[in-house]
Design a protein around this motif. Sequence first.
Motif, PDB file in Angstrom:
ATOM      1  N   VAL A 224      17.215  29.904  -7.202  1.00 37.60           N
ATOM      2  CA  VAL A 224      18.625  29.537  -7.155  1.00 37.60           C
ATOM      3  C   VAL A 224      19.381  30.539  -8.008  1.00 37.60           C
ATOM      4  O   VAL A 224      18.980  30.813  -9.140  1.00 37.60           O
ATOM      5  CB  VAL A 224      18.863  28.112  -7.702  1.00 37.60           C
ATOM      6  CG1 VAL A 224      20.343  27.765  -7.689  1.00 37.60           C
ATOM      7  CG2 VAL A 224      18.069  27.089  -6.930  1.00 37.60           C
ATOM      8  N   VAL A 225      20.475  31.067  -7.473  1.00 36.15           N
ATOM      9  CA  VAL A 225      21.366  31.942  -8.235  1.00 36.15           C
ATOM     10  C   VAL A 225      22.663  31.176  -8.436  1.00 36.15           C
ATOM     11  O   VAL A 225      23.306  30.760  -7.459  1.00 36.15           O
ATOM     12  CB  VAL A 225      21.609  33.281  -7.506  1.00 36.15           C
ATOM     13  CG1 VAL A 225      22.644  34.111  -8.243  1.00 36.15           C
ATOM     14  CG2 VAL A 225      20.297  34.040  -7.371  1.00 36.15           C
ATOM     15  N   THR A 226      23.024  30.977  -9.695  1.00 35.62           N
ATOM     16  CA  THR A 226      24.173  30.153 -10.035  1.00 35.62           C
ATOM     17  C   THR A 226      24.721  30.536 -11.398  1.00 35.62           C
ATOM     18  O   THR A 226      24.000  31.109 -12.217  1.00 35.62           O
ATOM     19  CB  THR A 226      23.767  28.658 -10.029  1.00 35.62           C
ATOM     20  OG1 THR A 226      24.897  27.849 -10.370  1.00 35.62           O
ATOM     21  CG2 THR A 226      22.634  28.374 -10.986  1.00 35.62           C
ATOM     22  N   THR A 227      25.965  30.191 -11.636  1.00 36.86           N
ATOM     23  CA  THR A 227      26.549  30.420 -12.955  1.00 36.86           C
ATOM     24  C   THR A 227      26.273  29.256 -13.897  1.00 36.86           C
ATOM     25  O   THR A 227      26.490  29.373 -15.096  1.00 36.86           O
ATOM     26  CB  THR A 227      28.079  30.622 -12.858  1.00 36.86           C
ATOM     27  OG1 THR A 227      28.654  29.474 -12.228  1.00 36.86           O
ATOM     28  CG2 THR A 227      28.412  31.873 -12.080  1.00 36.86           C
ATOM     29  N   SER A 228      25.786  28.149 -13.374  1.00 31.02           N
ATOM     30  CA  SER A 228      25.576  26.957 -14.203  1.00 31.02           C
ATOM     31  C   SER A 228      24.350  27.052 -15.106  1.00 31.02           C
ATOM     32  O   SER A 228      24.214  26.270 -16.042  1.00 31.02           O
ATOM     33  CB  SER A 228      25.455  25.709 -13.333  1.00 31.02           C
ATOM     34  OG  SER A 228      24.200  25.679 -12.674  1.00 31.02           O
ATOM     35  N   GLY A 229      23.430  27.955 -14.797  1.00 31.25           N
ATOM     36  CA  GLY A 229      22.227  28.090 -15.610  1.00 31.25           C
ATOM     37  C   GLY A 229      21.129  27.104 -15.286  1.00 31.25           C
ATOM     38  O   GLY A 229      20.089  27.092 -15.940  1.00 31.25           O
ATOM     39  N   GLN A 230      21.340  26.271 -14.272  1.00 27.65           N
ATOM     40  CA  GLN A 230      20.300  25.317 -13.892  1.00 27.65           C
ATOM     41  C   GLN A 230      20.393  24.974 -12.417  1.00 27.65           C
ATOM     42  O   GLN A 230      21.455  25.067 -11.820  1.00 27.65           O
ATOM     43  CB  GLN A 230      20.400  24.052 -14.731  1.00 27.65           C
ATOM     44  CG  GLN A 230      21.710  23.312 -14.597  1.00 27.65           C
ATOM     45  CD  GLN A 230      21.804  22.142 -15.562  1.00 27.65           C
ATOM     46  OE1 GLN A 230      20.921  21.925 -16.378  1.00 27.65           O
ATOM     47  NE2 GLN A 230      22.874  21.394 -15.485  1.00 27.65           N
ATOM     48  N   ALA A 231      19.269  24.572 -11.874  1.00 26.90           N
ATOM     49  CA  ALA A 231      19.225  24.115 -10.485  1.00 26.90           C
ATOM     50  C   ALA A 231      19.647  22.653 -10.447  1.00 26.90           C
ATOM     51  O   ALA A 231      19.381  21.894 -11.382  1.00 26.90           O
ATOM     52  CB  ALA A 231      17.816  24.265  -9.925  1.00 26.90           C
ATOM     53  N   ASP A 232      20.295  22.269  -9.369  1.00 30.03           N
ATOM     54  CA  ASP A 232      20.726  20.877  -9.242  1.00 30.03           C
ATOM     55  C   ASP A 232      19.512  19.967  -9.057  1.00 30.03           C
ATOM     56  O   ASP A 232      18.516  20.348  -8.435  1.00 30.03           O
ATOM     57  CB  ASP A 232      21.688  20.718  -8.070  1.00 30.03           C
ATOM     58  CG  ASP A 232      21.018  20.996  -6.740  1.00 30.03           C
ATOM     59  OD1 ASP A 232      20.794  20.038  -5.985  1.00 30.03           O
ATOM     60  OD2 ASP A 232      20.694  22.167  -6.476  1.00 30.03           O
TER      61      ASP A 232
END
Length: 110
Positions: free
Chosen positions: A73-81
């Motif tokens: 997963v590539v995201t700005t949140s720093g974690q996978a949902d």
Amino acid sequence: MSELAPEDAKIVTLARSTRARNGTPEGAAVRDTDGRTYAASSVALPSLGLSALQVAVAMAVSSGAPGLEAAAVVTTSGQADAEGVAAVRDLAPGAYVLVADPSGTVVSRS
């Protein structure tokens, strides 16, 4: 994190490029046990909302994937949902999930 294996670098790159191409908050990719990959971005419609990881897992399942080896997963949140990770675990309890920032740097593996 240490350097990625080529197969893991591939799914991170696929997730990253899908996110960028679609202009979405996150991108994801999964690799099935046959080596096939599925890349997706998050979906945000008035009647349907899915994380990128949920979409990637659904694509694998609908294509007949026998199981998963890994997900990214590539995201700005720093974690996978949590729901996306749960979908990965439903199909493959032993599969790992890589989380990377938008530059493609892996920040966690679970």
